[in-house]
Design an enzyme around this catalytic site. Structure first.
Site, PDB file in Angstrom:
ATOM      1  N   THR A   1       0.958  -1.069  -0.072  1.00  0.00           N
ATOM      2  CA  THR A   1      -0.011  -0.024  -0.083  1.00  0.00           C
ATOM      3  C   THR A   1       0.831   1.382   0.026  1.00  0.00           C
ATOM      4  O   THR A   1       2.192   1.093   0.210  1.00  0.00           O
ATOM      5  CB  THR A   1      -0.998  -0.036   1.204  1.00  0.00           C
ATOM      6  OG1 THR A   1       0.040   0.086   2.314  1.00  0.00           O
ATOM      7  CG2 THR A   1      -1.729  -1.113   1.166  1.00  0.00           C
TER       8      THR A   1
ATOM      9  N   GLU B   1      -5.585  -4.326  -0.715  1.00  0.00           N
ATOM     10  CA  GLU B   1      -5.868  -5.397   0.329  1.00  0.00           C
ATOM     11  C   GLU B   1      -7.133  -6.186  -0.270  1.00  0.00           C
ATOM     12  O   GLU B   1      -7.181  -7.376   0.094  1.00  0.00           O
ATOM     13  CB  GLU B   1      -6.358  -4.951   1.609  1.00  0.00           C
ATOM     14  CG  GLU B   1      -5.119  -4.319   2.546  1.00  0.00           C
ATOM     15  CD  GLU B   1      -4.872  -2.756   2.186  1.00  0.00           C
ATOM     16  OE1 GLU B   1      -5.275  -2.312   0.959  1.00  0.00           O
ATOM     17  OE2 GLU B   1      -4.272  -2.080   3.018  1.00  0.00           O
TER      18      GLU B   1
ATOM     19  N   LYS C   1     -15.344  17.053  10.212  1.00  0.00           N
ATOM     20  CA  LYS C   1     -16.547  17.150  11.142  1.00  0.00           C
ATOM     21  C   LYS C   1     -16.965  18.777  11.622  1.00  0.00           C
ATOM     22  O   LYS C   1     -15.645  19.385  12.229  1.00  0.00           O
ATOM     23  CB  LYS C   1     -15.756  16.504  12.496  1.00  0.00           C
ATOM     24  CG  LYS C   1     -16.726  14.810  12.517  1.00  0.00           C
ATOM     25  CD  LYS C   1     -16.499  14.431  13.832  1.00  0.00           C
ATOM     26  CE  LYS C   1     -17.682  13.578  14.354  1.00  0.00           C
ATOM     27  NZ  LYS C   1     -17.422  12.987  15.479  1.00  0.00           N
TER      28      LYS C   1
ATOM     29  N   TRP D   1     -21.095  15.502   9.901  1.00  0.00           N
ATOM     30  CA  TRP D   1     -20.010  15.358   8.951  1.00  0.00           C
ATOM     31  C   TRP D   1     -20.727  15.837   7.588  1.00  0.00           C
ATOM     32  O   TRP D   1     -21.484  15.964   7.232  1.00  0.00           O
ATOM     33  CB  TRP D   1     -20.018  13.548   8.762  1.00  0.00           C
ATOM     34  CG  TRP D   1     -19.568  12.580  10.047  1.00  0.00           C
ATOM     35  CD1 TRP D   1     -18.942  13.254  10.957  1.00  0.00           C
ATOM     36  CD2 TRP D   1     -19.421  11.359   9.896  1.00  0.00           C
ATOM     37  NE1 TRP D   1     -18.366  12.237  11.812  1.00  0.00           N
ATOM     38  CE2 TRP D   1     -18.571  11.193  11.009  1.00  0.00           C
ATOM     39  CE3 TRP D   1     -19.659  10.403   8.940  1.00  0.00           C
ATOM     40  CZ2 TRP D   1     -18.062   9.863  11.526  1.00  0.00           C
ATOM     41  CZ3 TRP D   1     -19.055   9.262   9.221  1.00  0.00           C
ATOM     42  CH2 TRP D   1     -18.558   8.818  10.495  1.00  0.00           C
TER      43      TRP D   1
HETATM   44  P1  ADP Z   1      -3.453   3.209  -1.414  1.00  0.00           P
HETATM   45  O1  ADP Z   1      -2.112   2.612  -1.493  1.00  0.00           O
HETATM   46  O2  ADP Z   1      -3.205   4.586  -2.329  1.00  0.00           O
HETATM   47  O3  ADP Z   1      -4.311   3.504  -0.292  1.00  0.00           O
HETATM   48  P2  ADP Z   1      -5.291   1.566  -2.904  1.00  0.00           P
HETATM   49  O4  ADP Z   1      -5.678   1.442  -4.227  1.00  0.00           O
HETATM   50  O5  ADP Z   1      -5.160   0.351  -2.114  1.00  0.00           O
HETATM   51  O6  ADP Z   1      -3.850   2.570  -2.745  1.00  0.00           O
HETATM   52  O7  ADP Z   1      -6.609   2.443  -2.085  1.00  0.00           O
HETATM   53  C1  ADP Z   1      -7.790   1.975  -1.781  1.00  0.00           C
HETATM   54  C2  ADP Z   1      -8.661   3.353  -1.359  1.00  0.00           C
HETATM   55  O8  ADP Z   1      -8.893   4.041  -2.385  1.00  0.00           O
HETATM   56  C3  ADP Z   1      -9.849   2.970  -1.036  1.00  0.00           C
HETATM   57  O9  ADP Z   1      -9.798   2.233   0.367  1.00  0.00           O
HETATM   58  C4  ADP Z   1     -10.843   4.066  -1.268  1.00  0.00           C
HETATM   59  O10 ADP Z   1     -10.611   4.830  -0.212  1.00  0.00           O
HETATM   60  C5  ADP Z   1     -10.303   4.501  -2.277  1.00  0.00           C
HETATM   61  N1  ADP Z   1     -10.947   4.187  -3.723  1.00  0.00           N
HETATM   62  C6  ADP Z   1     -10.896   3.142  -4.626  1.00  0.00           C
HETATM   63  N2  ADP Z   1     -11.625   3.282  -5.443  1.00  0.00           N
HETATM   64  C7  ADP Z   1     -12.464   4.290  -5.389  1.00  0.00           C
HETATM   65  C8  ADP Z   1     -13.704   4.723  -5.617  1.00  0.00           C
HETATM   66  N3  ADP Z   1     -14.414   4.283  -6.775  1.00  0.00           N
HETATM   67  N4  ADP Z   1     -14.250   5.886  -5.133  1.00  0.00           N
HETATM   68  C9  ADP Z   1     -13.834   6.289  -4.120  1.00  0.00           C
HETATM   69  N5  ADP Z   1     -12.662   5.932  -3.454  1.00  0.00           N
HETATM   70  C10 ADP Z   1     -12.156   4.757  -3.939  1.00  0.00           C
END
Ligand code: ADP
Length: 540
Positions: free
Chosen positions: A185, A330, A440, A445
């Site tokens: 990540t 993940e 917040k 929210w």
């Molecule tokens: P990073 O390492 O940047 O966290 P990831 O690809 O694992 O890379 O990131 C996952 C996160 O990206 C998700 O938990 C979510 O917050 C965001 N995400 C992925 N797809 C979408 C989507 N279609 N809309 C909004 N958020 C998204």
């Protein structure tokens, strides 16, 4: 229970390659490569060269279970490693070149990788960090002999290495639960964390992604992944394409409008995918050059929320369907995909579009989702309104990060995604925020994603980012940071006027500022940097 009497054949990544080479051997692969002419071959060729690469890595001492790191773009040689390395039972760690040097070093050392294979672009980076890499013993440049450079690390040449090897191999029968890919990540908070995909997870994920409720490929499709091979295996596209026998087009790192258009039109791309920033650029380019995207039918977009205006423009201007996906490193990474259903179709086209364009996607078999009300700890109803912590569970969801000694799921196997969302009666999930980005204001929210989604529809706006910044009275209030398209004069008044009829009044940003919006290594708006930069802005 009595035992079933079917064969216990393991689900292996090498099985996908062998299948494609047999069933669709002549289907074409086209790839750009760094500094080299366009490369063309087919699945039979991919199988031969992956076999050669596996033999070459074995000759370098790579054995089952060992880790090998790639630092590479979306190219044919990287694709060969996608099959060669897991095929032989080793693990491919796909390093993300957009991370900071120290994070790249951290991931390679943490993976305990022995061989580093890199595109020529990254020679300066590799030379810079080599002294800090504690386990790498061999460097290989993914280049042809003519363009090869050994550099200060004495890199071997990939093409020379594989040329000396036989182009057939008996792929070993491995344990399907064994590790195949190691993806980190981005580490926006703390050190990057390693997610180790098993063969079984990758193969099941590929089956699911190929379904009509997800990508829905046929053998006639021409698929171009613009999501990075180094980021969660480009959303599994390199596996789904082979399962379905599509033509595969790899754009290297050339994501500018003209380069994308050349491949989309020239190669007859019908399906592509990537993060929203790529498509913002591409749509602007199409408009400026008065062009259309050839025979493109569908674009899968995810990684960040897809602006509603983007999905609308693709459909209304060019007849292209946007499939929003949500997922994370993940989850291999596919979680949900926004595809139509009969129940939505009954609402009429406009209502269905609206529903699909404003939600991340719907449930797919293989990933269970639930929303937990954070105050009561109870599971929220599927009512489209109650929001809470989004939890996931399933055969391609992680259980434990690499080299940690504790699982990161609860007693029932649920993994907390860190996202805040709702689920509705149609099985659609809608993200309102990431936990750490929630604003917040006076105890209530405000969804930064919803605000951004509206603001980015304002004419002239290229990127809209909303962050909560400290406020003397309300604790936190939203600040809207706008990056305008080049040459567009967008004003604060115009933006606020645009927002007024589209949002509830108390969500109105306290200020609108104009600045370049920083992105993370995975192409998301870097809210941490923005919050830090603007933290004193509303304090008077
Ligand atoms: P990073 O390492 O940047 O966290 P990831 O690809 O694992 O890379 O990131 C996952 C996160 O990206 C998700 O938990 C979510 O917050 C965001 N995400 C992925 N797809 C979408 C989507 N279609 N809309 C909004 N958020 C998204």
């Amino acid at each position: 229970m009595i035992p079933g009497l079917m064969q216990d054949a393991p689900l292996l990544i090498s099985g996908i390659l062998t299948f494609a080479a047999t069933a669709h051997g002549g289907r074409e692969i086209v790839s750009r490569a760094v500094d080299e002419p366009l490369w063309r071959y087919d699945y039979a060729g991919l199988a031969r060269r992956s076999a050669q690469a596996a033999h070459a890595l074995a000759a370098l001492g790579v054995a089952s279970g060992d880790r090998v790191t790639s630092l590479a773009w979306n190219t044919q040689r990287h694709l060969e490693l996608f099959y060669a390395v897991p095929g032989m039972g080793a693990v491919l760690h796909t390093a993300n070149p957009r991370l900071f040097d120290e994070q790249i070093v951290y991931t390679i050392n943490h993976a305990e990788s022995e061989v580093l294979l890199f595109d020529k672009t990254f020679l300066p980076l590799v030379e810079r960090i080599a002294g800090q890499l504690t386990t790498i013993n061999t460097y290989v440049m993914l280049a042809d002999e003519e363009r090869h450079e050994a550099g200060a690390v004495g890199a071997l040449c990939y093409e020379t290495l594989i040329a000396a090897q036989p182009d057939a191999i008996a792929w070993p029968r491995l344990d399907e639960n064994g590790g195949a890919f190691l993806c980190y990540t981005s580490g926006t908070t703390g050190d990057p964390k390693g997610v180790l995909y098993s063969h079984r997870a990758v193969v099941l994920h590929a089956y699911a992604a190929g379904l009509n409720s997800a990508f829905g490929f046929t053998a006639f499709d021409v698929v171009m992944p613009c999501s990075s091979l180094y980021h969660a295996t480009a959303w599994g596209l390199p596996f789904v394409a082979l399962l379905c026998g599509t033509k595969l087009v790899l754009p290297c790192d050339k994501m500018d409008g003209a380069s994308l258009q050349e491949l989309i039109v020239g190669e007859g791309v019908t399906f592509t995918g990537g993060v929203p920033t790529i498509w913002t650029m591409y749509l602007a380019w199409l408009e400026q050059h008065d062009q259309t995207p050839g025979v493109l039918k569908r674009v899968v977009i995810g990684g960040s929320a897809v602006p509603r205006a983007m999905a609308q423009t693709f459909k209304r201007e060019y007849g292209v369907q946007v499939l929003q996906i949500w997922g994370m490193t993940e989850t291999c990474p596919l979680g949900v995909v926004a595809t139509p259903t009969p129940a939505l179709a009954e609402l009429g086209e406009a209502a269905m579009d609206e529903a699909i364009w404003t939600r991340q996607g719907r449930l797919q078999f293989g990933i269970e989702l639930k929303v937990v009300d954070e105050e009561t700890g109870e599971d929220a109803p599927f009512d489209g309104e109650t929001s809470g912590a989004l939890m996931v569970r399933g055969p391609w969801v992680l259980k434990r990060y690499f080299r940690q000694d504790q699982d990161c799921v609860d007693a029932d196997g649920w993994f907390d995604t860190g996202d805040i969302s709702t689920l509705d009666q149609y099985g659609f999930m809608r993200i309102t925020d990431r936990k750490k980005d929630v604003i917040k204001s006076g105890g209530e929210w405000i969804s930064s994603i919803d605000l951004e989604n509206v603001a980015v529809g304002c004419p002239g706006v290229k990127v809209a980012a909303v962050v909560g910044v400290p406020h003397p009275k309300w604790e936190e209030r939203p600040l809207l940071v706008i990056e305008a398209h080049e040459g567009e004069a967008v004003t604060k008044e115009a933006v606020l006027e645009y927002l007024a009829p589209r949002i509830v009044k108390w969500w109105t940003p306290d200020d609108v500022v104009f600045a370049a919006v920083p992105l993370t290594a995975t192409g998301k708006i870097d809210k941490k940097v923005l919050r830090e930069a603007w933290k004193g802005h509303l304090m008077g």
